[in-house]
Design a protein around this motif. Structure first.
Motif, PDB file in Angstrom:
ATOM      1  N   SER A 155       6.248   9.024   5.325  1.00  9.14           N
ATOM      2  CA  SER A 155       5.749  10.040   6.253  1.00  9.14           C
ATOM      3  C   SER A 155       5.999   9.569   7.684  1.00  9.14           C
ATOM      4  O   SER A 155       6.154   8.361   7.930  1.00  9.14           O
ATOM      5  CB  SER A 155       4.257  10.274   6.031  1.00  9.14           C
ATOM      6  OG  SER A 155       3.538   9.121   6.396  1.00  9.14           O
ATOM      7  N   PRO A 156       6.048  10.486   8.641  1.00  2.00           N
ATOM      8  CA  PRO A 156       6.281  10.104  10.030  1.00  2.00           C
ATOM      9  C   PRO A 156       5.283   9.066  10.553  1.00  2.00           C
ATOM     10  O   PRO A 156       5.629   8.228  11.373  1.00  2.00           O
ATOM     11  CB  PRO A 156       6.161  11.417  10.796  1.00  2.00           C
ATOM     12  CG  PRO A 156       6.529  12.455   9.808  1.00  2.00           C
ATOM     13  CD  PRO A 156       6.001  11.948   8.487  1.00  2.00           C
ATOM     14  N   SER A 157       4.060   9.098  10.046  1.00  2.83           N
ATOM     15  CA  SER A 157       3.053   8.143  10.527  1.00  2.83           C
ATOM     16  C   SER A 157       3.396   6.701  10.133  1.00  2.83           C
ATOM     17  O   SER A 157       2.872   5.760  10.718  1.00  2.83           O
ATOM     18  CB  SER A 157       1.668   8.508   9.985  1.00  2.83           C
ATOM     19  OG  SER A 157       1.650   8.401   8.576  1.00  2.83           O
ATOM     20  N   GLU A 158       4.288   6.534   9.158  1.00  2.00           N
ATOM     21  CA  GLU A 158       4.670   5.190   8.722  1.00  2.00           C
ATOM     22  C   GLU A 158       5.816   4.606   9.544  1.00  2.00           C
ATOM     23  O   GLU A 158       6.178   3.449   9.353  1.00  2.00           O
ATOM     24  CB  GLU A 158       5.055   5.216   7.249  1.00  2.00           C
ATOM     25  CG  GLU A 158       3.896   5.563   6.331  1.00  2.00           C
ATOM     26  CD  GLU A 158       4.324   5.729   4.892  1.00  2.00           C
ATOM     27  OE1 GLU A 158       4.147   4.764   4.123  1.00  2.00           O
ATOM     28  OE2 GLU A 158       4.844   6.811   4.553  1.00  2.00           O
ATOM     29  N   ASN A 195       7.012   2.764  12.253  1.00  2.00           N
ATOM     30  CA  ASN A 195       6.460   1.862  13.257  1.00  2.00           C
ATOM     31  C   ASN A 195       7.254   0.560  13.277  1.00  2.00           C
ATOM     32  O   ASN A 195       8.203   0.380  12.504  1.00  2.00           O
ATOM     33  CB  ASN A 195       4.971   1.603  12.994  1.00  2.00           C
ATOM     34  CG  ASN A 195       4.725   1.046  11.600  1.00  2.00           C
ATOM     35  OD1 ASN A 195       5.497   0.244  11.102  1.00  2.00           O
ATOM     36  ND2 ASN A 195       3.645   1.475  10.968  1.00  2.00           N
TER      37      ASN A 195
END
Length: 77
Positions: free
Chosen positions: A8-11, A13
């Motif tokens: 997901s985009p939140s991952e 990093n």
């Protein structure tokens, strides 16, 4: 070897990048591809409608590459 990592985009990093670097190591012949796939129901519907219009013999608009790059669509709805 091919590896597909889905996340997901939140991952996205610095930690993920570090893990990918570790996976790749010192290899020089590696390609990393990021693919964004999304489904837009309105776009798909309009595309289907356009295909039906062309297949039924309704008008078809064609462009040269220069004309296409200069084209600014107007909303007709």
């Amino acid at each position: 070897m091919e590896t597909i990592i889905k996340l997901s985009p939140s991952e996205l990093n610095a930690s993920l990048l570090s893990k990918i670097r570790k996976l790749i190591g010192n290899k020089e012949n590696v390609d990393v591809t990021i693919s964004v796939k999304e489904y837009d129901a309105d776009y798909a519907s309009e595309l289907d409608n356009s295909i039906e219009q062309v297949e039924s013999g309704q008008s078809l608009v064609s462009f040269s590459m220069e004309e296409f790059m200069a084209y600014t669509p107007s909303k007709t709805k």
